[in-house]
Write a protein that holds these residues in place. Structure first.
Motif, PDB file in Angstrom:
ATOM      1  N   GLU A  70       0.831  -1.206   0.000  1.00 50.73           N
ATOM      2  CA  GLU A  70       0.000   0.000   0.000  1.00 50.73           C
ATOM      3  C   GLU A  70       0.863   1.253   0.000  1.00 50.73           C
ATOM      4  OE1 GLU A  70      -3.352   2.138  -0.254  1.00 50.73           O
ATOM      5  OE2 GLU A  70      -3.663   0.038   0.304  1.00 50.73           O
ATOM      6  N   ASP A  71       1.895   1.286   0.837  1.00 49.53           N
ATOM      7  CA  ASP A  71       2.762   2.467   0.907  1.00 49.53           C
ATOM      8  C   ASP A  71       3.570   2.646  -0.369  1.00 49.53           C
ATOM      9  OD1 ASP A  71       1.781   3.003   3.386  1.00 49.53           O
ATOM     10  OD2 ASP A  71       3.623   2.559   4.484  1.00 49.53           O
ATOM     11  N   MET A  72       4.031   1.540  -0.958  1.00 48.61           N
ATOM     12  CA  MET A  72       4.776   1.641  -2.215  1.00 48.61           C
ATOM     13  C   MET A  72       3.879   2.184  -3.336  1.00 48.61           C
ATOM     14  SD  MET A  72       7.447  -1.545  -2.457  1.00 48.61           S
ATOM     15  CE  MET A  72       6.326  -2.854  -2.004  1.00 48.61           C
ATOM     16  N   LEU A  73       2.661   1.683  -3.414  1.00 51.35           N
ATOM     17  CA  LEU A  73       1.731   2.137  -4.445  1.00 51.35           C
ATOM     18  C   LEU A  73       1.371   3.609  -4.254  1.00 51.35           C
ATOM     19  CD1 LEU A  73      -0.552  -1.018  -4.488  1.00 51.35           C
ATOM     20  CD2 LEU A  73       0.842  -0.232  -6.410  1.00 51.35           C
ATOM     21  N   ALA A  74       1.147   4.008  -2.992  1.00 55.73           N
ATOM     22  CA  ALA A  74       0.808   5.405  -2.707  1.00 55.73           C
ATOM     23  C   ALA A  74       1.945   6.332  -3.111  1.00 55.73           C
ATOM     24  CB  ALA A  74       0.475   5.572  -1.227  1.00 55.73           C
ATOM     25  N   ALA A  75       3.187   5.915  -2.837  1.00 54.48           N
ATOM     26  CA  ALA A  75       4.337   6.741  -3.209  1.00 54.48           C
ATOM     27  C   ALA A  75       4.478   6.828  -4.726  1.00 54.48           C
ATOM     28  CB  ALA A  75       5.612   6.154  -2.607  1.00 54.48           C
ATOM     29  N   ALA A  76       4.174   5.729  -5.409  1.00 57.01           N
ATOM     30  CA  ALA A  76       4.367   5.678  -6.855  1.00 57.01           C
ATOM     31  C   ALA A  76       3.262   6.376  -7.629  1.00 57.01           C
ATOM     32  CB  ALA A  76       4.480   4.222  -7.309  1.00 57.01           C
ATOM     33  N   PHE A  77       2.017   6.272  -7.128  1.00 60.57           N
ATOM     34  CA  PHE A  77       0.876   6.721  -7.930  1.00 60.57           C
ATOM     35  C   PHE A  77       0.006   7.772  -7.250  1.00 60.57           C
ATOM     36  CE2 PHE A  77       1.830   2.307  -9.209  1.00 60.57           C
ATOM     37  CZ  PHE A  77       2.222   2.555 -10.515  1.00 60.57           C
ATOM     38  N   GLY A  78       0.261   8.066  -5.953  1.00 57.89           N
ATOM     39  CA  GLY A  78      -0.478   9.127  -5.281  1.00 57.89           C
ATOM     40  C   GLY A  78      -1.910   8.739  -4.987  1.00 57.89           C
ATOM     41  N   SER A  79      -2.825   9.196  -5.795  1.00 56.09           N
ATOM     42  CA  SER A  79      -4.249   8.982  -5.574  1.00 56.09           C
ATOM     43  C   SER A  79      -4.664   7.551  -5.884  1.00 56.09           C
ATOM     44  CB  SER A  79      -5.052   9.944  -6.461  1.00 56.09           C
ATOM     45  OG  SER A  79      -6.406   9.586  -6.494  1.00 56.09           O
ATOM     46  N   LYS A  80      -5.644   7.057  -5.136  1.00 56.46           N
ATOM     47  CA  LYS A  80      -6.198   5.724  -5.405  1.00 56.46           C
ATOM     48  C   LYS A  80      -6.970   5.679  -6.716  1.00 56.46           C
ATOM     49  CE  LYS A  80      -6.255   3.712  -0.806  1.00 56.46           C
ATOM     50  NZ  LYS A  80      -7.027   2.958   0.203  1.00 56.46           N
ATOM     51  N   ASP A  81      -7.124   6.841  -7.349  1.00 59.94           N
ATOM     52  CA  ASP A  81      -7.689   6.847  -8.703  1.00 59.94           C
ATOM     53  C   ASP A  81      -6.772   6.111  -9.676  1.00 59.94           C
ATOM     54  OD1 ASP A  81      -9.808   8.379  -7.850  1.00 59.94           O
ATOM     55  OD2 ASP A  81      -8.937  10.282  -8.510  1.00 59.94           O
ATOM     56  N   PHE A  82      -5.499   5.940  -9.273  1.00 58.44           N
ATOM     57  CA  PHE A  82      -4.512   5.375 -10.184  1.00 58.44           C
ATOM     58  C   PHE A  82      -3.963   4.030  -9.741  1.00 58.44           C
ATOM     59  CE2 PHE A  82      -4.193  10.033 -10.709  1.00 58.44           C
ATOM     60  CZ  PHE A  82      -4.557  10.121 -12.040  1.00 58.44           C
ATOM     61  N   TYR A  83      -4.380   3.519  -8.588  1.00 59.71           N
ATOM     62  CA  TYR A  83      -3.855   2.218  -8.157  1.00 59.71           C
ATOM     63  C   TYR A  83      -4.854   1.480  -7.283  1.00 59.71           C
ATOM     64  CZ  TYR A  83      -2.824   3.812  -3.362  1.00 59.71           C
ATOM     65  OH  TYR A  83      -2.928   4.268  -2.069  1.00 59.71           O
ATOM     66  N   ASN A  84      -4.604   0.182  -7.127  1.00 60.94           N
ATOM     67  CA  ASN A  84      -5.402  -0.661  -6.236  1.00 60.94           C
ATOM     68  C   ASN A  84      -4.480  -1.703  -5.615  1.00 60.94           C
ATOM     69  OD1 ASN A  84      -7.709  -1.866  -4.994  1.00 60.94           O
ATOM     70  ND2 ASN A  84      -7.741  -3.413  -6.595  1.00 60.94           N
ATOM     71  N   ALA A  85      -4.475  -1.777  -4.283  1.00 58.34           N
ATOM     72  CA  ALA A  85      -3.646  -2.767  -3.579  1.00 58.34           C
ATOM     73  C   ALA A  85      -4.348  -4.120  -3.645  1.00 58.34           C
ATOM     74  CB  ALA A  85      -3.413  -2.335  -2.136  1.00 58.34           C
ATOM     75  N   ASP A  86      -3.886  -4.992  -4.520  1.00 57.08           N
ATOM     76  CA  ASP A  86      -4.520  -6.292  -4.751  1.00 57.08           C
ATOM     77  C   ASP A  86      -3.435  -7.300  -5.078  1.00 57.08           C
ATOM     78  OD1 ASP A  86      -6.119  -8.425  -5.370  1.00 57.08           O
ATOM     79  OD2 ASP A  86      -7.014  -7.534  -7.160  1.00 57.08           O
ATOM     80  N   GLY A  87      -3.408  -8.406  -4.336  1.00 57.66           N
ATOM     81  CA  GLY A  87      -2.369  -9.409  -4.539  1.00 57.66           C
ATOM     82  C   GLY A  87      -2.661 -10.404  -5.638  1.00 57.66           C
ATOM     83  N   ALA A  88      -3.917 -10.497  -6.095  1.00 57.79           N
ATOM     84  CA  ALA A  88      -4.252 -11.431  -7.178  1.00 57.79           C
ATOM     85  C   ALA A  88      -3.606 -10.968  -8.471  1.00 57.79           C
ATOM     86  CB  ALA A  88      -5.760 -11.528  -7.341  1.00 57.79           C
ATOM     87  N   PHE A  89      -3.156 -11.910  -9.288  1.00 60.11           N
ATOM     88  CA  PHE A  89      -2.468 -11.537 -10.522  1.00 60.11           C
ATOM     89  C   PHE A  89      -3.413 -11.067 -11.617  1.00 60.11           C
ATOM     90  CE2 PHE A  89       1.078 -13.574  -8.461  1.00 60.11           C
ATOM     91  CZ  PHE A  89       2.157 -12.816  -8.903  1.00 60.11           C
ATOM     92  N   PHE A 113       7.766   5.476 -11.457  1.00 52.13           N
ATOM     93  CA  PHE A 113       7.050   4.744 -10.412  1.00 52.13           C
ATOM     94  C   PHE A 113       7.867   3.553  -9.925  1.00 52.13           C
ATOM     95  CE2 PHE A 113       5.535   2.781 -14.336  1.00 52.13           C
ATOM     96  CZ  PHE A 113       5.352   1.437 -14.034  1.00 52.13           C
ATOM     97  N   HIS A 114       8.705   2.970 -10.770  1.00 54.52           N
ATOM     98  CA  HIS A 114       9.620   1.915 -10.308  1.00 54.52           C
ATOM     99  C   HIS A 114      10.526   2.470  -9.210  1.00 54.52           C
ATOM    100  CE1 HIS A 114       9.652  -0.628 -14.318  1.00 54.52           C
ATOM    101  NE2 HIS A 114       8.430  -0.363 -13.889  1.00 54.52           N
ATOM    102  N   TYR A 115      11.113   3.622  -9.484  1.00 54.65           N
ATOM    103  CA  TYR A 115      12.089   4.225  -8.569  1.00 54.65           C
ATOM    104  C   TYR A 115      11.428   4.607  -7.249  1.00 54.65           C
ATOM    105  CZ  TYR A 115      15.447   7.619  -6.738  1.00 54.65           C
ATOM    106  OH  TYR A 115      16.310   8.309  -5.936  1.00 54.65           O
ATOM    107  N   LYS A 116      10.245   5.164  -7.310  1.00 58.07           N
ATOM    108  CA  LYS A 116       9.557   5.562  -6.078  1.00 58.07           C
ATOM    109  C   LYS A 116       9.210   4.347  -5.216  1.00 58.07           C
ATOM    110  CE  LYS A 116       7.590   9.887  -7.835  1.00 58.07           C
ATOM    111  NZ  LYS A 116       6.348  10.595  -8.237  1.00 58.07           N
ATOM    112  N   MET A 117       8.780   3.272  -5.839  1.00 60.03           N
ATOM    113  CA  MET A 117       8.515   2.049  -5.090  1.00 60.03           C
ATOM    114  C   MET A 117       9.794   1.503  -4.466  1.00 60.03           C
ATOM    115  SD  MET A 117       5.645  -0.057  -7.274  1.00 60.03           S
ATOM    116  CE  MET A 117       6.728  -0.214  -8.677  1.00 60.03           C
ATOM    117  N   ALA A 118      10.884   1.576  -5.217  1.00 62.86           N
ATOM    118  CA  ALA A 118      12.167   1.094  -4.704  1.00 62.86           C
ATOM    119  C   ALA A 118      12.600   1.879  -3.472  1.00 62.86           C
ATOM    120  CB  ALA A 118      13.234   1.197  -5.789  1.00 62.86           C
ATOM    121  N   GLN A 119      12.375   3.190  -3.479  1.00 62.99           N
ATOM    122  CA  GLN A 119      12.749   4.018  -2.337  1.00 62.99           C
ATOM    123  C   GLN A 119      11.990   3.605  -1.081  1.00 62.99           C
ATOM    124  OE1 GLN A 119      11.992   7.931  -4.241  1.00 62.99           O
ATOM    125  NE2 GLN A 119      14.090   8.431  -3.627  1.00 62.99           N
ATOM    126  N   VAL A 120      10.689   3.393  -1.207  1.00 63.49           N
ATOM    127  CA  VAL A 120       9.882   2.983  -0.055  1.00 63.49           C
ATOM    128  C   VAL A 120      10.291   1.584   0.399  1.00 63.49           C
ATOM    129  CG1 VAL A 120       7.543   2.463   0.750  1.00 63.49           C
ATOM    130  CG2 VAL A 120       7.956   4.465  -0.706  1.00 63.49           C
TER     131      VAL A 120
END
Length: 508
Positions: free
Chosen positions: A302-321, A370-377
């Motif tokens: 969740e924190d990696m996605l938030a750092a990479a994409f900001g708003s939940k308009d652009f991401y969803n924390a979901d483990g299913a492929f 967004f790769h880099y931002k996720m890597a930082q977190v």
């Protein structure tokens, strides 16, 4: 098998072809890409950037239509498949010319498929199932399998590690001449400046309407120039100013900025795909499953996605492929294994695994910001767990070269669109960087790929996903939407995970 196609159409993974009034012929477009492709041989690379450029030069026997169904491209029609599922008879289109003006025949197809099974990670994935590939006549190829292999057509259709058809006498390893059958041919390449493609006047399009990557491919443009623009902020400003006709991979936070610009408009693919952390299971620190499990426990998706994409308009924390809208969706394996964010627990697990402070080498690139931002977190969470993180930030071409050497990395960060066939996922190929090759993988993947019944394959996919979570060849971070930008004067470009510019034209 239904892939819930209404969802795919509604969310515009590949939208219906634009309805254009009279399209203008002529002109040149400039396309800003995330960098310089490491190669122009699409067989030997799984990099999306390679596929985006080279799909205009080279073609495959099959491709995907707007509903993600396999459709013929260089093949005349879908193959005739024997009752036992082991013999594919493929009729080829006639009158197809290569860029050197030679005619495409079955000899070229047989030679190209041989090269593909030898060099391409996805070709190697198929190779063990193939008994023979032979020319029945000048316009017919027969593929005989040792056992049924359901993903074969999808793999032949995929533009990633692609089964391109090239002249039989130009099968060099590495490729020396870039001669395909596509609507555009390579005119000039200046490293780190541009790749210039020119209309191939000998091109023979399919008849009928355009249909996603399938159907007729029209050549309205004189030239397409792909220009590497590695810095994401530079790409944003270029889109706002109208410097390029199309700008790929824009940071999502710039969506409104581009929307409010005069010359350009944003394009969003929702949902596009998922970022992943790929583990090196062959050598080094991450070859230890207990270490991989500890990394999984430490990270907050969740924190990696938030750092990479900001708003939940652009991401969803979901483990299913696959998202719930796909027939492949299942939660099997994700329970208790996703979005844990427990660095203290991870620290205890690392100690039990015998971790002694060795560097954990993480390969990433800022060309996909967004790769880099996720890597930082991720690095901060891993440091809290006591991991000695060695973050290696390189350009994308360098990353794709380094990941091929198992001695150079422990984790690399990449992403994938949602694919119509799970067997297209690179992780399922034992030759894909990461090199996941265990008895458990084989026990899960082989029944899935050899089963022909669609309903049974859905059930078997659940076991494959569980095995991925059990053995962790990679970590799925979540789902995300992708944003690009195009000029308001550019017509005929429909949203697609690998943007294509046949059918594109410029309004005067």
């Amino acid at each position: 098998m239904k892939l819930k196609l209404a969802f795919l159409v509604a969310t515009a993974l590949i939208a219906a072809p634009s309805l254009l009034m009279a399209q203008e012929k002529g002109g040149v477009i400039n396309v800003a890409t995330i960098g310089e492709p490491p190669t122009l041989d699409p067989m030997v690379s799984t990099a999306d950037l390679v596929g985006i450029v080279t799909q205009h030069i080279f073609e495959t026997l099959y491709t995907f239509d707007k509903s993600w169904k396999v459709t013929p491209l260089l093949a005349e029609s879908l193959p005739e498949i024997s009752a036992d599922g082991k013999t594919y008879t493929i009729k080829l289109r006639t009158g197809i010319k290569f860029h050197d003006s030679s005619d495409m025949t079955s000899e070229d197809v047989v030679a190209s498929l041989s090269r593909w099974t030898k060099l391409a990670s996805r070709g190697k994935q198929v190779a063990g199932f193939i008994e023979s590939v032979a020319a029945a006549d000048a316009a017919t190829v027969t593929i005989k399998l040792k056992q049924p292999y359901a993903p074969l057509l999808s793999l032949l259709a995929f533009n990633n590690s692609a089964a391109i058809i090239i002249p039989a006498e130009k099968q060099d390893e590495p490729m020396k001449e870039f001669i395909g059958t596509g609507p555009y041919m390579l005119k000039e390449r200046k490293a780190d400046q541009y790749i210039q493609l020119a209309r191939f006047d000998g091109y023979k399009p399919r008849s009928g309407e355009s249909d996603g990557y399938g159907g007729a491919r029209h050549q309205y443009l004189d030239e397409i120039r792909f220009v590497p623009v590695p810095d994401p902020n530079t790409r944003v400003e270029a889109a706002v100013s109208g410097q390029y006709d199309y700008v790929d991979s824009i940071p999502v936070e710039s969506f409104d900025k581009i929307k409010n610009s005069q010359p350009s408009e944003p394009i969003m693919l929702k949902p596009f795909g998922f970022p992943v952390f790929v583990f090196n299971t062959k050598e080094g620190l991450s070859s230890n499953l207990a270490i991989r499990k500890a990394v999984e426990k430490a990270l907050s998706m969740e924190d990696m996605l938030a750092a990479a994409f900001g708003s939940k308009d652009f991401y969803n924390a979901d483990g299913a492929f696959y998202p719930k809208s796909f027939v492949w969706n299942t939660e099997v394996g994700t329970e208790g294994n996703y979005n844990l964010g427990d660095p203290e627990g991870a620290a205890a697990d690392l100690k039990a695994a015998g971790y002694k402070g060795e560097p954990l080498r993480i390969l990433t690139s800022r060309q996909y910001e967004f790769h880099y931002k996720m890597a930082q977190v991720a690095a901060e969470y891993l440091k809290l767990a006591g991991v000695n993180v060695d973050m290696q930030v390189v350009d994308w071409a360098t990353l794709t070269q380094r990941r091929a050497d198992a001695k150079l990395w422990d984790i690399y960060i990449t992403h994938s669109p949602f694919l119509p066939e799970p067997a297209l996922m690179g992780v399922l190929s034992t030759s894909s960087p990461g090199w996941w090759d265990t008895p458990a993988r084989k026990a899960a993947v082989d029944p899935f790929t050899s089963e022909a019944d669609p309903a049974k394959r859905v059930e078997l996919w659940a076991n494959v996903q569980k095995t991925i979570y059990d053995e962790l060849p990679l970590l799925k971070i979540g789902d995300f939407n992708a944003v690009s930008a195009k000029s308001k004067k550019l017509e005929g470009v429909d949203p697609a995970p690998w943007p294509y510019f046949w059918n594109a034209s410029i309004t005067k």
